[in-house]
Write a protein that holds these residues in place. Sequence first.
Motif, PDB file in Angstrom:
ATOM      1  N   ILE A  34      44.460  11.969  42.301  1.00  0.00           N
ATOM      2  CA  ILE A  34      44.384  12.819  41.113  1.00  0.00           C
ATOM      3  C   ILE A  34      45.495  13.844  41.253  1.00  0.00           C
ATOM      4  O   ILE A  34      45.458  14.688  42.152  1.00  0.00           O
ATOM      5  N   GLY A  35      46.485  13.749  40.384  1.00  0.00           N
ATOM      6  CA  GLY A  35      47.595  14.690  40.438  1.00  0.00           C
ATOM      7  C   GLY A  35      47.209  16.026  39.831  1.00  0.00           C
ATOM      8  O   GLY A  35      46.712  16.089  38.711  1.00  0.00           O
ATOM      9  N   LEU A  36      47.396  17.072  40.590  1.00  0.00           N
ATOM     10  CA  LEU A  36      47.129  18.416  40.105  1.00  0.00           C
ATOM     11  C   LEU A  36      48.438  19.178  39.956  1.00  0.00           C
ATOM     12  O   LEU A  36      49.374  18.964  40.737  1.00  0.00           O
ATOM     13  N   PRO A  37      48.508  20.082  38.988  1.00  0.00           N
ATOM     14  CA  PRO A  37      49.749  20.834  38.778  1.00  0.00           C
ATOM     15  C   PRO A  37      49.982  21.874  39.862  1.00  0.00           C
ATOM     16  O   PRO A  37      49.035  22.427  40.417  1.00  0.00           O
ATOM     17  N   GLN A  38      51.243  22.123  40.130  1.00  0.00           N
ATOM     18  CA  GLN A  38      51.609  23.219  41.023  1.00  0.00           C
ATOM     19  C   GLN A  38      51.996  24.443  40.207  1.00  0.00           C
ATOM     20  O   GLN A  38      52.412  25.447  40.749  1.00  0.00           O
ATOM     21  N   ALA A  39      51.831  24.346  38.906  1.00  0.00           N
ATOM     22  CA  ALA A  39      52.250  25.407  37.991  1.00  0.00           C
ATOM     23  C   ALA A  39      51.461  26.695  38.220  1.00  0.00           C
ATOM     24  O   ALA A  39      50.342  26.680  38.714  1.00  0.00           O
ATOM     25  N   ASP A  40      52.088  27.784  37.826  1.00  0.00           N
ATOM     26  CA  ASP A  40      51.429  29.082  37.912  1.00  0.00           C
ATOM     27  C   ASP A  40      50.579  29.379  36.688  1.00  0.00           C
ATOM     28  O   ASP A  40      49.916  30.396  36.628  1.00  0.00           O
ATOM     29  N   ASP A  41      50.605  28.509  35.700  1.00  0.00           N
ATOM     30  CA  ASP A  41      49.841  28.717  34.481  1.00  0.00           C
ATOM     31  C   ASP A  41      48.360  28.476  34.759  1.00  0.00           C
ATOM     32  O   ASP A  41      47.929  27.339  34.977  1.00  0.00           O
ATOM     33  N   ALA A  42      47.583  29.549  34.748  1.00  0.00           N
ATOM     34  CA  ALA A  42      46.171  29.462  35.109  1.00  0.00           C
ATOM     35  C   ALA A  42      45.393  28.526  34.193  1.00  0.00           C
ATOM     36  O   ALA A  42      44.536  27.772  34.659  1.00  0.00           O
ATOM     37  N   ALA A  43      45.688  28.547  32.910  1.00  0.00           N
ATOM     38  CA  ALA A  43      44.951  27.695  31.971  1.00  0.00           C
ATOM     39  C   ALA A  43      45.169  26.217  32.285  1.00  0.00           C
ATOM     40  O   ALA A  43      44.227  25.420  32.243  1.00  0.00           O
ATOM     41  N   THR A  44      46.396  25.845  32.616  1.00  0.00           N
ATOM     42  CA  THR A  44      46.716  24.458  32.959  1.00  0.00           C
ATOM     43  C   THR A  44      46.001  24.036  34.240  1.00  0.00           C
ATOM     44  O   THR A  44      45.423  22.950  34.312  1.00  0.00           O
ATOM     45  N   VAL A  45      46.044  24.898  35.230  1.00  0.00           N
ATOM     46  CA  VAL A  45      45.402  24.597  36.515  1.00  0.00           C
ATOM     47  C   VAL A  45      43.892  24.477  36.336  1.00  0.00           C
ATOM     48  O   VAL A  45      43.275  23.530  36.829  1.00  0.00           O
ATOM     49  N   MET A  46      43.292  25.398  35.615  1.00  0.00           N
ATOM     50  CA  MET A  46      41.839  25.357  35.433  1.00  0.00           C
ATOM     51  C   MET A  46      41.422  24.125  34.639  1.00  0.00           C
ATOM     52  O   MET A  46      40.410  23.491  34.963  1.00  0.00           O
ATOM     53  N   ALA A  47      42.198  23.747  33.647  1.00  0.00           N
ATOM     54  CA  ALA A  47      41.888  22.525  32.885  1.00  0.00           C
ATOM     55  C   ALA A  47      41.952  21.305  33.800  1.00  0.00           C
ATOM     56  O   ALA A  47      41.106  20.406  33.710  1.00  0.00           O
ATOM     57  N   ALA A  48      42.927  21.270  34.690  1.00  0.00           N
ATOM     58  CA  ALA A  48      43.055  20.147  35.618  1.00  0.00           C
ATOM     59  C   ALA A  48      41.870  20.089  36.582  1.00  0.00           C
ATOM     60  O   ALA A  48      41.360  19.008  36.882  1.00  0.00           O
ATOM     61  N   VAL A  49      41.422  21.235  37.060  1.00  0.00           N
ATOM     62  CA  VAL A  49      40.282  21.250  37.989  1.00  0.00           C
ATOM     63  C   VAL A  49      38.995  20.885  37.246  1.00  0.00           C
ATOM     64  O   VAL A  49      38.130  20.198  37.800  1.00  0.00           O
ATOM     65  N   ARG A  50      38.861  21.288  35.986  1.00  0.00           N
ATOM     66  CA  ARG A  50      37.711  20.843  35.197  1.00  0.00           C
ATOM     67  C   ARG A  50      37.713  19.318  35.076  1.00  0.00           C
ATOM     68  O   ARG A  50      36.664  18.674  35.131  1.00  0.00           O
ATOM     69  N   ARG A  51      38.906  18.745  34.943  1.00  0.00           N
ATOM     70  CA  ARG A  51      39.019  17.284  34.874  1.00  0.00           C
ATOM     71  C   ARG A  51      38.601  16.650  36.201  1.00  0.00           C
ATOM     72  O   ARG A  51      37.920  15.623  36.218  1.00  0.00           O
ATOM     73  N   VAL A  52      39.005  17.243  37.316  1.00  0.00           N
ATOM     74  CA  VAL A  52      38.578  16.744  38.630  1.00  0.00           C
ATOM     75  C   VAL A  52      37.059  16.703  38.687  1.00  0.00           C
ATOM     76  O   VAL A  52      36.470  15.703  39.106  1.00  0.00           O
ATOM     77  N   TYR A  53      36.428  17.783  38.269  1.00  0.00           N
ATOM     78  CA  TYR A  53      34.962  17.827  38.266  1.00  0.00           C
ATOM     79  C   TYR A  53      34.389  16.700  37.405  1.00  0.00           C
ATOM     80  O   TYR A  53      33.453  16.010  37.814  1.00  0.00           O
ATOM     81  N   ALA A  54      34.978  16.501  36.242  1.00  0.00           N
ATOM     82  CA  ALA A  54      34.461  15.510  35.291  1.00  0.00           C
ATOM     83  C   ALA A  54      34.599  14.075  35.795  1.00  0.00           C
ATOM     84  O   ALA A  54      33.763  13.232  35.477  1.00  0.00           O
ATOM     85  N   ILE A  55      35.638  13.784  36.567  1.00  0.00           N
ATOM     86  CA  ILE A  55      35.883  12.401  36.995  1.00  0.00           C
ATOM     87  C   ILE A  55      35.582  12.154  38.468  1.00  0.00           C
ATOM     88  O   ILE A  55      35.851  11.066  38.971  1.00  0.00           O
ATOM     89  N   ALA A  56      35.008  13.117  39.146  1.00  0.00           N
ATOM     90  CA  ALA A  56      34.732  12.955  40.582  1.00  0.00           C
ATOM     91  C   ALA A  56      33.900  11.705  40.861  1.00  0.00           C
ATOM     92  O   ALA A  56      34.130  11.010  41.856  1.00  0.00           O
ATOM     93  N   ASP A  57      32.957  11.397  39.993  1.00  0.00           N
ATOM     94  CA  ASP A  57      32.090  10.228  40.213  1.00  0.00           C
ATOM     95  C   ASP A  57      32.816   8.899  40.076  1.00  0.00           C
ATOM     96  O   ASP A  57      32.266   7.867  40.441  1.00  0.00           O
ATOM     97  N   GLU A  58      34.022   8.922  39.551  1.00  0.00           N
ATOM     98  CA  GLU A  58      34.775   7.684  39.372  1.00  0.00           C
ATOM     99  C   GLU A  58      35.563   7.274  40.624  1.00  0.00           C
ATOM    100  O   GLU A  58      36.110   6.172  40.667  1.00  0.00           O
TER     101      GLU A  58
END
Length: 120
Positions: A34-58
């Motif tokens: 799961i590729g996560l951003p290295q960006a400093d944009d908090a909204a982008t990072v938080m959206a990506a981590v929410r996605r990690v949570y959503a797809i962890a079971d996969e």
Amino acid sequence: MSDHQDEKMQSIEHRISVVYTGLFHACDNLPIPIGLPQADDAATVMAAVRRVYAIADEQPIPQEQREQLATGACAWLAACDLYGILRTEYEESRAEGALGNLMVAREAFKALGDWILDND
């Protein structure tokens, strides 16, 4: 803010970054990375981590490791939410809650990382 509050906020901010780094590396080394951003944009990072949570079971990993991934992501997100509130309305118990969530996230990502290394 007082010096104590400033120091606590800096500690939370630093730990958010450090724990995110652990999540970043764990996600990069999963069987289905799961590729996560290295960006400093908090909204982008938080959206990506929410996605990690959503797809962890996969992930094709044991249930315990999927739970570590989901729990760590959820706890990290909760800490970030608390940090956001603290920036406008500091409350010591909220700061301690953020740090507690970061401890949970760190331990979850450490256990997941250990499993990844043992099964690589």
